[in-house]
Write a protein that holds these residues in place. Structure first.
Motif, PDB file in Angstrom:
ATOM      1  N   ARG A  31      -2.502 -25.279   3.521  1.00 34.13           N
ATOM      2  CA  ARG A  31      -3.199 -24.569   2.446  1.00 34.13           C
ATOM      3  C   ARG A  31      -4.533 -25.243   2.171  1.00 34.13           C
ATOM      4  NH1 ARG A  31      -3.991 -28.700   1.001  1.00 34.13           N
ATOM      5  NH2 ARG A  31      -3.320 -29.931  -0.773  1.00 34.13           N
ATOM      6  N   ASN A  63      -2.630 -20.863   3.640  1.00 28.25           N
ATOM      7  CA  ASN A  63      -2.846 -20.181   2.366  1.00 28.25           C
ATOM      8  C   ASN A  63      -4.179 -20.590   1.761  1.00 28.25           C
ATOM      9  OD1 ASN A  63      -0.319 -19.121   2.682  1.00 28.25           O
ATOM     10  ND2 ASN A  63       0.628 -20.247   0.983  1.00 28.25           N
ATOM     11  N   ARG A  65      -5.256 -21.113  -1.737  1.00 27.92           N
ATOM     12  CA  ARG A  65      -4.667 -21.164  -3.080  1.00 27.92           C
ATOM     13  C   ARG A  65      -5.664 -21.710  -4.099  1.00 27.92           C
ATOM     14  NH1 ARG A  65      -0.346 -24.439  -2.796  1.00 27.92           N
ATOM     15  NH2 ARG A  65      -1.327 -26.249  -3.739  1.00 27.92           N
ATOM     16  N   ARG A  95      -2.330 -15.934   3.120  1.00 20.67           N
ATOM     17  CA  ARG A  95      -2.055 -15.404   1.783  1.00 20.67           C
ATOM     18  C   ARG A  95      -3.083 -15.936   0.797  1.00 20.67           C
ATOM     19  NH1 ARG A  95       3.435 -17.606   0.152  1.00 20.67           N
ATOM     20  NH2 ARG A  95       3.003 -16.384  -1.725  1.00 20.67           N
ATOM     21  N   VAL A  97      -3.338 -16.894  -2.882  1.00 20.96           N
ATOM     22  CA  VAL A  97      -2.404 -17.184  -3.970  1.00 20.96           C
ATOM     23  C   VAL A  97      -3.096 -18.029  -5.041  1.00 20.96           C
ATOM     24  CG1 VAL A  97      -0.276 -16.961  -2.643  1.00 20.96           C
ATOM     25  CG2 VAL A  97      -1.535 -19.103  -2.566  1.00 20.96           C
ATOM     26  N   TYR A 102       2.399 -18.889 -10.650  1.00 23.75           N
ATOM     27  CA  TYR A 102       3.640 -19.643 -10.840  1.00 23.75           C
ATOM     28  C   TYR A 102       3.795 -20.199 -12.255  1.00 23.75           C
ATOM     29  CZ  TYR A 102       2.430 -19.693  -5.867  1.00 23.75           C
ATOM     30  OH  TYR A 102       2.014 -19.340  -4.601  1.00 23.75           O
ATOM     31  N   SER A 218       3.455 -25.992  -6.650  1.00 20.25           N
ATOM     32  CA  SER A 218       2.909 -24.813  -5.966  1.00 20.25           C
ATOM     33  C   SER A 218       3.091 -24.953  -4.458  1.00 20.25           C
ATOM     34  CB  SER A 218       1.427 -24.631  -6.305  1.00 20.25           C
ATOM     35  OG  SER A 218       1.241 -24.400  -7.684  1.00 20.25           O
ATOM     36  N   GLU A 222       5.396 -22.363  -2.143  1.00 16.44           N
ATOM     37  CA  GLU A 222       4.833 -21.717  -0.954  1.00 16.44           C
ATOM     38  C   GLU A 222       5.384 -22.287   0.350  1.00 16.44           C
ATOM     39  OE1 GLU A 222       0.569 -21.963  -1.300  1.00 16.44           O
ATOM     40  OE2 GLU A 222       0.636 -21.339  -3.399  1.00 16.44           O
TER      41      GLU A 222
END
Length: 556
Positions: A31, A63, A65, A95, A97, A102, A218, A222
């Motif tokens: 990420r 990701n 994020r 993704r 995110v 969350y 997080s 994920e």
């Protein structure tokens, strides 16, 4: 095989070892976790290239994020700019995110920790909490609220969530170890009261999780396999792991945090707080000012994604921080631009040149190459006429033998045109040269195949036809600071080191084809430097930024 392993950086070695020890390759997930509280800067390019580069190497998802846990400083503008920067660098995320996705789960986990006696509500101020933590060389003093009844903390935490208390009235702290030599473990704050609207959740939440609490959890939600961050978070790793132990299911993958050295580049700063100050105090025109070390600033200056990625690859992934010479970055910028930038003619300090024996009303369209480094770049036509502009520094009334440009009585070739000879000149009342008068050899036209066209002269000058000249505004950018590490001088404000000559604007002339240049298009103004068309350009005013000079002494 051994030689191949030696070429791996230490993060890749960790991943390879994990795979050998049983981690399934389809469990790899990375990420890039920016905080949307500013624009990405040169330091972030390293984190982007490391995480997305690993995704490409192992064919693993990455990701994007946003760690959006502080609504005081976060804006949608920053989210949009970050997405644009990552895409511009040539990466795609699996993704998109947000830590705010969350918030409910994080809150529920915090409630469970209170129930287990591992968190408590503290009614002390942040100043009191800091004072009680003491120093790494002495044990901290436990909060008077550390052993308050669980039911009491649960009720207060619920009221905090409902917005019943003022900001700063209380916080939720994890009950870890007030005697730990690692200050991060001394009952860190998990939640604080913030009655500020969030750019995604609006006014739903009155409490927000702290970064350390939200970040690792997080990663866990994920199922990130390797959480990679800069060295400043090395001391946070024990807390990262402690938090994970409180919520992790043994059947699920537990993320592994590892740290790499930040990238510090000479003459650049990477503190968001200091970058924000540059913008706020109007030392620059904005986050995307070409002098800023932001990705958007570098893009506007004319840097290319390939140059930046090659630079990051050369710098490598290290465990120790060091200061990287900015000339290395500029080397990779030049290397890429040399291959892709068309050679154009522009004069940025013009003086008039009149070819007296050239017909008054005649004009020619001469053929010239676009880029000798690119065999597919082709050619274009440029206009030639009796009156031209050349660079003022390309002419001297008198000069020694080492001056290979134009001087009185001397000859040069005009690029893709004719050989000329300077015959006389005119000056104004202050002694400044206003006009140079020359003669040309009609048989010396480039590419004509005549004996004269093949005649060698030592100098070749670029030029622009005065009749066809396109007026341009040229912004000559230099380094924003006068010293390599402006924020390392603890006794002085870094703003004192701003270079007063970091931007010099001049008015010049360019060949007419530049009218069709696109915003951000890489160009070389022959014998001057690499440039790009700026977004400030209009039909009436064409603006070009100097990206980098043509040459530098840096060697690799």
């Amino acid at each position: 095989m051994e030689e191949e392993k030696k070429a791996l950086n230490f993060i890749e070695q960790i991943i390879e070892q994990d795979l050998e020890n049983g981690l399934a390759k389809n469990q790899l997930r990375f990420r890039f976790p920016p905080e949307p509280n500013g624009y990405l800067h040169v330091g972030h390019t390293k984190a982007i290239c490391i995480n997305f580069g690993l995704g490409e190497k192992y064919n693993a998802p990455v990701n994007l994020r946003f760690d959006d846990t502080n609504p005081e400083k976060e804006e949608q503008e920053f989210v949009d700019s970050i997405k644009k920067d990552v895409e511009w660098l040539g990466f795609k995320w699996d993704r998109e995110v947000y830590a705010s996705d969350y918030f409910q789960q994080l809150y529920e986990w915090a409630v469970e920790m209170i129930k287990q006696g591992k968190a408590y509500v503290d009614e002390q101020s942040s100043e009191e909490i800091t004072a009680q933590r003491k120093t790494p060389f002495e044990e901290g003093v436990p909060s008077p609220y550390r052993d308050r009844p669980i039911e009491e903390s649960l009720a207060l935490f619920e009221r905090m969530k409902n917005g019943e208390f003022e900001e700063g009235a209380m916080s939720l702290r994890a009950k870890v170890d007030m005697a730990s030599p690692n200050m991060n473990m001394r009952d860190p704050v998990m939640y604080r009261i913030l009655k500020r609207p969030h750019h995604r959740t609006g006014s739903q939440w009155k409490i927000y999780p702290m970064y350390d609490w939200a970040h690792g959890e997080s990663d866990y939600i994920e199922q990130i396999s390797h959480s990679l961050c800069s060295l400043e978070f090395e001391n946070h790793r024990p807390l990262y792991n402690w938090y994970l132990e409180q919520v992790a299911d043994e059947t699920k993958l537990k993320p592994k945090q590892r740290e790499f050295a930040r990238m510090n580049v000479a003459y650049m700063i990477t503190s968001k707080r200091k970058l924000q100050r540059l913008v706020a105090e109007k030392a620059v025109t904005g986050w995307d000012d070409p002098r800023m070390p932001t990705i958007s600033g570098m893009r506007r200056l004319g840097y290319t994604p390939k140059a930046i990625r090659n630079f990051i690859e050369r710098v490598g992934v290290a465990k120790r921080e060091n200061l990287i010479d900015i000339q290395l970055l500029e080397f990779f910028v030049r290397e890429d631009l040399n291959k892709i930038a068309n050679r154009m003619m522009a004069v940025i300090d013009p003086v008039k040149l009149v070819i007296e024996n050239y017909p008054d009303n005649e004009e020619e369209w001469l053929e010239t190459e676009n880029n000798p480094e690119d065999e597919n770049a082709g050619t274009r036509k440029i206009p030639f006429s009796k009156e031209l502009y050349i660079e003022r520094e390309d002419f001297r009334e008198e000069a020694n033998r080492k001056f290979f440009r134009l001087k009185l009585g001397g000859e040069v070739r005009l690029k893709s045109a004719y050989i000329i000879k300077a015959e006389r000149l005119e000056k104004d009342e202050n002694g400044n040269i206003t006009t140079i008068y020359a003669s040309y050899d009609p048989k010396s036209k480039s590419g004509s195949g005549t004996e004269e066209s093949l005649r060698k002269v030592k100098g070749t000058l670029h030029w622009v036809s005065a009749k066809h000249a396109l007026p341009v505004e040229v912004r000559i950018y230099d380094r924003l600071f006068t010293i390599p590490q402006p924020d390392a001088e603890k006794e002085r404000d870094f703003m004192e080191f701003i270079n007063p000559n970091s931007l010099v604007t001049v008015q010049g002339f360019a060949e007419p084809s530049l009218k069709n240049a696109k915003i951000g298009e890489p160009l070389q103004f022959q014998r001057i430097g690499y440039f790009t068309k700026d977004e400030d350009s209009t039909e009436e005013r064409m603006v070009f930024n100097r990206t980098v000079t043509l040459k530098d002494s840096f060697k690799i």
